[in-house]
Design an enzyme around this catalytic site. Structure first.
Site, PDB file in Angstrom:
ATOM      1  N   ASP A   1      33.978 -63.662 -12.824  1.00 15.61           N
ATOM      2  CA  ASP A   1      33.841 -62.377 -12.131  1.00 15.61           C
ATOM      3  C   ASP A   1      33.735 -61.256 -13.159  1.00 15.61           C
ATOM      4  O   ASP A   1      34.457 -61.228 -14.159  1.00 15.61           O
ATOM      5  CB  ASP A   1      35.066 -62.156 -11.226  1.00 15.61           C
ATOM      6  CG  ASP A   1      34.839 -61.053 -10.212  1.00 15.61           C
ATOM      7  OD1 ASP A   1      34.784 -61.362  -9.011  1.00 15.61           O
ATOM      8  OD2 ASP A   1      34.727 -59.880 -10.626  1.00 15.61           O
ATOM      9  N   ILE A   2      32.842 -60.312 -12.899  1.00 11.02           N
ATOM     10  CA  ILE A   2      32.615 -59.202 -13.832  1.00 11.02           C
ATOM     11  C   ILE A   2      33.809 -58.241 -13.863  1.00 11.02           C
ATOM     12  O   ILE A   2      33.978 -57.494 -14.836  1.00 11.02           O
ATOM     13  CB  ILE A   2      31.303 -58.462 -13.440  1.00 11.02           C
ATOM     14  CG1 ILE A   2      30.720 -57.740 -14.639  1.00 11.02           C
ATOM     15  CG2 ILE A   2      31.523 -57.527 -12.264  1.00 11.02           C
ATOM     16  CD1 ILE A   2      29.295 -57.239 -14.408  1.00 11.02           C
TER      17      ILE A   2
ATOM     18  N   ASN B   1      36.440 -63.692   1.000  1.00 10.81           N
ATOM     19  CA  ASN B   1      36.505 -62.437   1.743  1.00 10.81           C
ATOM     20  C   ASN B   1      35.354 -62.408   2.747  1.00 10.81           C
ATOM     21  O   ASN B   1      34.249 -62.874   2.445  1.00 10.81           O
ATOM     22  CB  ASN B   1      36.387 -61.245   0.794  1.00 10.81           C
ATOM     23  CG  ASN B   1      37.569 -61.152  -0.149  1.00 10.81           C
ATOM     24  OD1 ASN B   1      38.698 -61.491   0.214  1.00 10.81           O
ATOM     25  ND2 ASN B   1      37.328 -60.714  -1.382  1.00 10.81           N
TER      26      ASN B   1
ATOM     27  N   GLY C   1      37.191 -57.199   2.782  1.00  4.74           N
ATOM     28  CA  GLY C   1      36.957 -56.718   1.418  1.00  4.74           C
ATOM     29  C   GLY C   1      35.731 -57.312   0.756  1.00  4.74           C
ATOM     30  O   GLY C   1      35.602 -57.295  -0.465  1.00  4.74           O
TER      31      GLY C   1
ATOM     32  N   HIS D   1      30.976 -66.550  -1.446  1.00  4.41           N
ATOM     33  CA  HIS D   1      31.555 -66.901  -2.749  1.00  4.41           C
ATOM     34  C   HIS D   1      33.033 -67.165  -2.581  1.00  4.41           C
ATOM     35  O   HIS D   1      33.744 -66.445  -1.880  1.00  4.41           O
ATOM     36  CB  HIS D   1      31.310 -65.808  -3.788  1.00  4.41           C
ATOM     37  CG  HIS D   1      31.637 -64.425  -3.334  1.00  4.41           C
ATOM     38  ND1 HIS D   1      30.809 -63.709  -2.492  1.00  4.41           N
ATOM     39  CD2 HIS D   1      32.689 -63.621  -3.603  1.00  4.41           C
ATOM     40  CE1 HIS D   1      31.350 -62.527  -2.264  1.00  4.41           C
ATOM     41  NE2 HIS D   1      32.502 -62.450  -2.922  1.00  4.41           N
ATOM     42  N   LEU D   2      33.472 -68.197  -3.274  1.00  5.92           N
ATOM     43  CA  LEU D   2      34.881 -68.575  -3.296  1.00  5.92           C
ATOM     44  C   LEU D   2      35.482 -68.020  -4.580  1.00  5.92           C
ATOM     45  O   LEU D   2      35.051 -68.366  -5.683  1.00  5.92           O
ATOM     46  CB  LEU D   2      35.000 -70.103  -3.273  1.00  5.92           C
ATOM     47  CG  LEU D   2      36.415 -70.679  -3.259  1.00  5.92           C
ATOM     48  CD1 LEU D   2      37.154 -70.278  -1.992  1.00  5.92           C
ATOM     49  CD2 LEU D   2      36.348 -72.209  -3.385  1.00  5.92           C
ATOM     50  N   HIS D   3      36.451 -67.112  -4.426  1.00 10.73           N
ATOM     51  CA  HIS D   3      37.167 -66.609  -5.601  1.00 10.73           C
ATOM     52  C   HIS D   3      38.184 -67.665  -6.043  1.00 10.73           C
ATOM     53  O   HIS D   3      38.977 -68.152  -5.224  1.00 10.73           O
ATOM     54  CB  HIS D   3      37.944 -65.332  -5.256  1.00 10.73           C
ATOM     55  CG  HIS D   3      37.114 -64.134  -4.936  1.00 10.73           C
ATOM     56  ND1 HIS D   3      36.841 -63.138  -5.850  1.00 10.73           N
ATOM     57  CD2 HIS D   3      36.493 -63.761  -3.787  1.00 10.73           C
ATOM     58  CE1 HIS D   3      36.110 -62.196  -5.285  1.00 10.73           C
ATOM     59  NE2 HIS D   3      35.887 -62.545  -4.035  1.00 10.73           N
TER      60      HIS D   3
END
Ligand code: DGP
Length: 114
Positions: free
Chosen positions: A30-31, A87, A93, A100-102
């Site tokens: 993640d950026i 999310n 959020g 996408h899976l964080h």
């Protein structure tokens, strides 16, 4: 379907720190990391949100977790623990409308989330 920043990462139109890839899945850091390890695991298929997951995507969604599990082990957070989060839409959020899976780890997570 509108193109997102993640489509551009998949197509190598913009750079990302990629940590995993196969024919169906890409994972990159993640950026704006929220933890020492913060990786996004995404299907290459452009599913906008959880709400758009189709029954035919069941195996693909499972593969996101298999990839997350492997990345967690490679990052050395499998034993200490980690959090996975999807999310969904405004109140969830979500900012990028490509599923996408964080994968977050390397520090203790808070519960409940804010
Ligand atoms: P969400 O809020 O769940 O939609 O998470 C989107 C995440 O995507 C957010 O944590 C920041 C990350 N992100 C946004 N743009 C980029 C980018 O261009 N590169 C990378 N590596 N991550 C990005």
């Amino acid at each position: 379907m509108s193109e997102t920043i993640f489509s551009k990462i998949i197509n190598r139109e913009i750079a990302a720190d990629i940590v995993f890839e196969n024919d169906r899945i890409l994972a990159f850091r993640d950026i704006n990391p929220q933890a020492p390890v913060h990786v996004l695991v995404i299907p290459k298929k452009p599913i906008p949100t959880i709400n758009a997951i189709d029954p035919e995507d069941v195996a693909l969604i499972g593969e996101l977790f298999i990839a997350a599990r492997q990345i967690a082990a490679e990052e050395g957070i499998d034993e200490s623990g980690y959090r996975t989060v999807f999310n969904c839409n405004r109140d969830g959020g979500q900012e990028v409308y490509h599923l996408h899976l964080h994968l977050l780890g390397g520090r203790a997570m808070q519960w409940p989330p804010g």
